[in-house]
Design an enzyme around this catalytic site. Sequence first.
Site, short mmCIF file in Angstrom:
data_model
loop_
_atom_site.label_atom_id
_atom_site.label_comp_id
_atom_site.label_asym_id
_atom_site.label_seq_id
_atom_site.Cartn_x
_atom_site.Cartn_y
_atom_site.Cartn_z
N ASP A 1 0.89 -1.16 0.00
CA ASP A 1 0.00 0.00 0.00
C ASP A 1 0.92 1.21 0.00
O ASP A 1 1.55 1.52 1.01
CB ASP A 1 -0.90 -0.01 1.24
N HIS A 2 1.01 1.89 -1.15
CA HIS A 2 2.03 2.93 -1.26
C HIS A 2 1.81 4.09 -0.28
O HIS A 2 2.75 4.83 0.02
CB HIS A 2 2.13 3.45 -2.71
N HIS B 1 -6.20 2.37 1.65
CA HIS B 1 -5.41 3.52 2.10
C HIS B 1 -5.97 4.15 3.37
O HIS B 1 -5.24 4.36 4.35
CB HIS B 1 -5.36 4.59 1.00
#
Length: 493
Positions: free
Chosen positions: A180-181, A243
């Site tokens: 999950d960036h 996110h």
Amino acid sequence: MATEYSSLFTFFGGTGDLAKRKLYPSLFKLYVRGNLGEHFAVIGTARDSWSDDQFREVVTQSIREDQPDADMHAASVFVTHFYYLAHDVTDKAHYAVMKDLVEKLDEQYSLKGNRIFYLSMAPRFFGEVALNLKSEGLLSEDGSNRLVIEKPFGTDFTTAETLNEQLSGAFEEKQIYRIDHYLGKEMVQNIQALRFGNTLVESLWNNRYIDNVQVTLSEKLGVEDRAGYYDTAGALRDMVQNHIMQIVSQLAMEQPVSFTDSDVRVEKIKALRSLRVYSPAEAAKNFIRGQYGANDTEPAYRDEPNVPKDSANDTFVAGKLLFDNYRWSGVPFYVRTGKRLADKFTRIDVVFKKPLIDIFAFPQNRDNSLAPNVLTIYVEPNSGFSLQLNAKTAGQGFETEPIHLDFQQDVAQKEETPEPYERLLHDTLKGDQTNFASWDEVSYAWKFVDVIQKLWDSETPDFPNYVSGSMGPAASDELLQRDHRSWIYRLNR
């Protein structure tokens, strides 16, 4: 001195946009920093029939575009470690060819059997690839084997559970890195430093002093060329389930026993376990959705290429989350995200309770009361903190006004800050899962989101309901107004 790691990277979807825009430039940054040296190799795989030279040219170009000032001599040496293999992930015979190349490169670069398999491809192939990697003997016996997976991890709890069972048939949980960036962003990682490194903050981080918490992930662009995926996902699945839930879990978690991946994950899971899963009636009350309409220069979502004219897909979501535990009982966490909003930014606003008695207002019977103290964490595009306090205005009399104590990263600090994918690839090399989602976290997030999505799937919304360039539909503001609150960042036009 940077720690140098040895590993073979195999990128499934190696000719894709993500690999070219983010993954290869991030690997080069690790190479420049010294985390990669002589003992690494990269295999790019896809259906395309490319040569090694063609692949290396594409990688070189991706570095040049991402880093115009890059040392291209270093880049020319870097790309000699790259190899290309045309590969059909559904054909087991192709894995035998891959195995031969993997073993050859392992010996050539002295990689000690350390292997990272990165799946940046259509999610429907994730399980099949993982099982084939094991059944066809591509997992090493002596080194480390790590599987990195891009989102989406399923489309609901049932599909996510099925996928997890497939992955678990080939890899152990400690080998699976669900990327999950957002967890690689500097200020998201600063949440734990801010909380657990400052007694002043952590002592107030509870329902005695905090009135509400607000998380905003705002996107200025529309759906762009992602309609094929986005129209089946929407903002709820695309942003909230992963996110936002990851950010919220860090805000809500208890202090871990130690700052290790296992202990941090334990506390995040505990927080998500205490998240109230709504009934359909509660979901209807506490979550709203929207879809952007046109403005003078931009089309409505339904007029975007490849979007159905009657699409009921949500491009905006706002909602209220409640945690049923001792620390957060009674404190709402408000979240919102959407496309075609006023600007692109991510911020967290922690709103503290006002004094029980405003001694400055009572004697003068003033209409204006003290502003709340607000701690703002700016995640992007700027990185920093802001603390809103009340102070006396200059001059005669005694009036108060809000002031701000601000910290923003300067240019030098920004240049030293790793990009999210650079940081997360480094963590994968290191074997640190702190900033990756565990299966338990994913499962609790899906169970929460599924109730809302099922409700919305059963209704026909009146779309579009907000203008491109605004901060979403009026219902987003009304959600907080019902609780006698308002968004700290407000803009509607």
